[in-house]
Every structure is written in C-alpha cells, then in structure tokens.
Design an enzyme around this catalytic site. Structure first.
Site, PDB file in Angstrom:
ATOM      1  CE  LYS A 119      -3.663  -4.309   1.436  1.00  0.00           C
ATOM      2  NZ  LYS A 119      -4.229  -3.635   2.486  1.00  0.00           N
TER       3      LYS A 119
ATOM      4  CG  ASP B 257      -1.760  -1.380   1.193  1.00  0.00           C
ATOM      5  OD1 ASP B 257      -1.999  -1.805   0.284  1.00  0.00           O
ATOM      6  OD2 ASP B 257      -2.482  -1.512   2.370  1.00  0.00           O
TER       7      ASP B 257
ATOM      8  CB  CYS C  61      -1.995  -2.118   5.778  1.00  0.00           C
ATOM      9  SG  CYS C  61      -3.681  -1.352   5.347  1.00  0.00           S
TER      10      CYS C  61
END
Length: 180
Positions: A75, A13, A108
């Site tokens: 996601k 990310d 995350c």
C-alpha cells in the site's frame, strides 16, 4: 467477546529498518509472533501489509517466515483501508472482529483502526503489539484509537479471549506459545 470464527489478525507494516527503531521493538515483534502463531492454532486468518516496501523494506524476517505463503498487501495510503485489494479480501472473509497490531501506532495503525471502525468493524487494538519511534506518539495513537471506539487488549488477553477454555490440544499449544 471475540470468537475465532468472527476474528481476523491484522499485522500492519512491521518492516525494514523502521521496525527496529520503534519503542520496545523486540517485545512488539515477539508479541506479534505469539499472536500469529496462536491465530494459526485457532484458525483465525492473518493479514499483513507493507507500506511502500520499495522504500521502507519488506516485513522483518522472523515475521515473514511465520507469514510464509501469504503475500502482504502492499500500500501507499497510510490506512490499509485505502487499498481496494485489502478491503476486498477483508470483506470476503466476512468477519467483524479485527485484532490490530503493527507500526507506527500514530500513523498507519491509527488511520486504519479509525477507518475500520467507521466501516462498522469491531477493532481490538493489541496495545503491547503496536509501537512508534517515540513513546508519546505511540501513547497518543492508542489514546485516539480508543476514543474512536476500539477495544484495548494485550497479547495474552486477546489470545485467551479467543481460546476461551483451558482444556484440550489447542490449550496445550497456546500454553507453549505464551511461555516462549
């Protein structure tokens, strides 16, 4: 010790404006870039993810260029393990050592690392290639990931561990990457 044929690099990310807001963002991006380029030399697969890209934006341009030809796994779950496509691909690689990089460390990166450990993977958290907006969150994320059973590494430590020897063409290529 990690070996190239047993390892995977995971870039979590590093996207949109958020990437520029994390602590030491330029250094984190530079270290992830070194890891991606070194993994290409060492034939270590690289996987990238994007958290809700419609809202947070795509992977930052410099890394997107390095990852060209490989679509990131999109996601909405904080953990990459919440994506069936991601987990299916990871299992197909049949490699047990996961080098983890990305943002944000306490969300995350943390949730992914802990779940990967629970699934039996060896997680190697690259501490100078992860970050959060607040230093306290980054530090707490690293602390909790280590307590869950991860190995802590730096970019250079991980790269030279994968390389193993200071000879040959791979060593020359890696040396150039490290010096940048």
């Amino acid at each position: 010790m990690m070996r190239p044929e047993e390892s995977v690099l995971l870039v979590i990310d590093v996207q949109g404006k958020l990437a520029g807001l994390v602590h030491e963002s330029a250094e984190v991006e530079r270290n992830i870039s070194k890891l991606v380029r070194a993994c290409r030399v060492l034939e270590v697969p690289v996987i990238s993810t994007e958290q809700y890209p419609e809202g947070l934006g795509r992977t930052v341009e410099p890394l997107r260029k390095l990852l060209e030809g490989e679509a990131p796994f999109e996601k909405t779950a904080f953990s990459c393990c919440g994506s069936e496509d991601f987990m299916s691909y990871l299992r197909q690689l049949n490699r047990n050592d996961i080098l983890v990089t990305g943002i944000e460390t306490h969300i995350c990166v943390y949730q992914t690392s802990v779940e990967l450990i629970e699934y039996g993977y060896n997680v190697h958290l690259v501490t100078d290639a992860v970050s959060s907006r607040a230093v306290e969150n980054r530090d707490m994320g690293i602390h909790c990931i280590e307590n869950a059973g991860s190995w802590l590494k730096t970019t250079e430590m991980a790269i030279f561990e994968l390389l193993r020897v200071a000879e040959g063409e791979r060593f020359k290529q890696i040396s150039r990457i490290i010096k940048e």
